[in-house]
Design a protein around this motif. Structure first.
Motif, PDB file in Angstrom:
ATOM      1  N   ARG A  11      22.266 -89.545 -37.591  1.00 37.60           N
ATOM      2  CA  ARG A  11      20.963 -90.053 -37.148  1.00 37.60           C
ATOM      3  C   ARG A  11      19.845 -89.532 -38.038  1.00 37.60           C
ATOM      4  NH1 ARG A  11      21.062 -90.263 -30.578  1.00 37.60           N
ATOM      5  NH2 ARG A  11      23.002 -91.429 -30.422  1.00 37.60           N
ATOM      6  N   LEU A  12      19.899 -88.235 -38.352  1.00 37.71           N
ATOM      7  CA  LEU A  12      18.874 -87.664 -39.238  1.00 37.71           C
ATOM      8  C   LEU A  12      18.886 -88.371 -40.588  1.00 37.71           C
ATOM      9  CD1 LEU A  12      19.293 -83.847 -38.504  1.00 37.71           C
ATOM     10  CD2 LEU A  12      17.435 -85.347 -37.751  1.00 37.71           C
ATOM     11  N   ASP A  16      16.111 -90.707 -42.486  1.00 35.26           N
ATOM     12  CA  ASP A  16      15.683 -89.995 -43.696  1.00 35.26           C
ATOM     13  C   ASP A  16      14.903 -88.722 -43.353  1.00 35.26           C
ATOM     14  OD1 ASP A  16      15.692 -89.649 -46.451  1.00 35.26           O
ATOM     15  OD2 ASP A  16      13.802 -90.718 -46.726  1.00 35.26           O
ATOM     16  N   LEU A  17      15.444 -87.966 -42.381  1.00 34.33           N
ATOM     17  CA  LEU A  17      14.836 -86.708 -41.953  1.00 34.33           C
ATOM     18  C   LEU A  17      15.697 -85.539 -42.392  1.00 34.33           C
ATOM     19  CD1 LEU A  17      13.851 -87.664 -38.304  1.00 34.33           C
ATOM     20  CD2 LEU A  17      12.334 -87.506 -40.272  1.00 34.33           C
ATOM     21  N   GLN A  18      15.056 -84.454 -42.754  1.00 42.51           N
ATOM     22  CA  GLN A  18      15.777 -83.234 -43.033  1.00 42.51           C
ATOM     23  C   GLN A  18      15.987 -82.529 -41.697  1.00 42.51           C
ATOM     24  OE1 GLN A  18      12.371 -83.318 -44.161  1.00 42.51           O
ATOM     25  NE2 GLN A  18      12.904 -84.694 -45.812  1.00 42.51           N
ATOM     26  N   SER A  19      17.028 -81.710 -41.609  1.00 46.07           N
ATOM     27  CA  SER A  19      17.307 -81.053 -40.337  1.00 46.07           C
ATOM     28  C   SER A  19      16.329 -79.923 -40.039  1.00 46.07           C
ATOM     29  CB  SER A  19      18.743 -80.543 -40.290  1.00 46.07           C
ATOM     30  OG  SER A  19      18.949 -79.618 -41.323  1.00 46.07           O
ATOM     31  N   PRO A  81      13.758 -77.144 -32.765  1.00 44.84           N
ATOM     32  CA  PRO A  81      14.483 -77.739 -33.894  1.00 44.84           C
ATOM     33  C   PRO A  81      14.914 -79.165 -33.577  1.00 44.84           C
ATOM     34  CG  PRO A  81      15.743 -75.942 -32.916  1.00 44.84           C
ATOM     35  CD  PRO A  81      14.452 -76.014 -32.182  1.00 44.84           C
ATOM     36  N   ILE A  82      14.972 -79.976 -34.604  1.00 41.66           N
ATOM     37  CA  ILE A  82      15.279 -81.390 -34.432  1.00 41.66           C
ATOM     38  C   ILE A  82      16.704 -81.611 -33.925  1.00 41.66           C
ATOM     39  CG2 ILE A  82      16.079 -81.840 -36.782  1.00 41.66           C
ATOM     40  CD1 ILE A  82      14.398 -84.445 -36.609  1.00 41.66           C
ATOM     41  N   ASP A  83      17.584 -80.685 -34.198  1.00 41.07           N
ATOM     42  CA  ASP A  83      18.975 -80.854 -33.760  1.00 41.07           C
ATOM     43  C   ASP A  83      19.287 -80.050 -32.505  1.00 41.07           C
ATOM     44  OD1 ASP A  83      18.884 -78.349 -34.842  1.00 41.07           O
ATOM     45  OD2 ASP A  83      20.597 -78.610 -36.160  1.00 41.07           O
TER      46      ASP A  83
END
Length: 84
Positions: A11-12, A16-19, A81-83
């Motif tokens: 998904r990231l 086009d997202l960095q973790s 955090p995104i994850d």
């Protein structure tokens, strides 16, 4: 690597997202705290005055709850955090 991590990484990558977006998310969180309450108040004031929009809410209390839930959603979205 387990399926959940692969899914998150996929998904990231798709978006086009960095973790590690910790620093930008902290900045966004500050902006949410500063600007979102007034923005939501203005939005729901306009929704309340617009029959097509206000028809989605049975009462002002429902609008207030929707606004509070939206603010909480934005807070949670940028809180960690995104994850996570």
């Amino acid at each position: 690597m387990n399926a959940d991590i692969k899914n998150i990484e996929g998904r990231l990558n798709f978006y086009d997202l960095q973790s590690d977006l910790t620093a930008p998310f902290k900045d966004i969180a500050k902006a949410v705290e500063k600007h979102a309450p007034a923005a939501l108040e203005a939005f729901y004031r306009k929704a309340s005055a617009t029959p097509a929009a206000s028809a989605h809410f049975a009462s002002q209390q429902m609008m207030n709850q929707a606004s509070a839930k939206q603010l909480n959603h934005w807070r949670q979205l940028f809180a960690g955090p995104i994850d996570g």
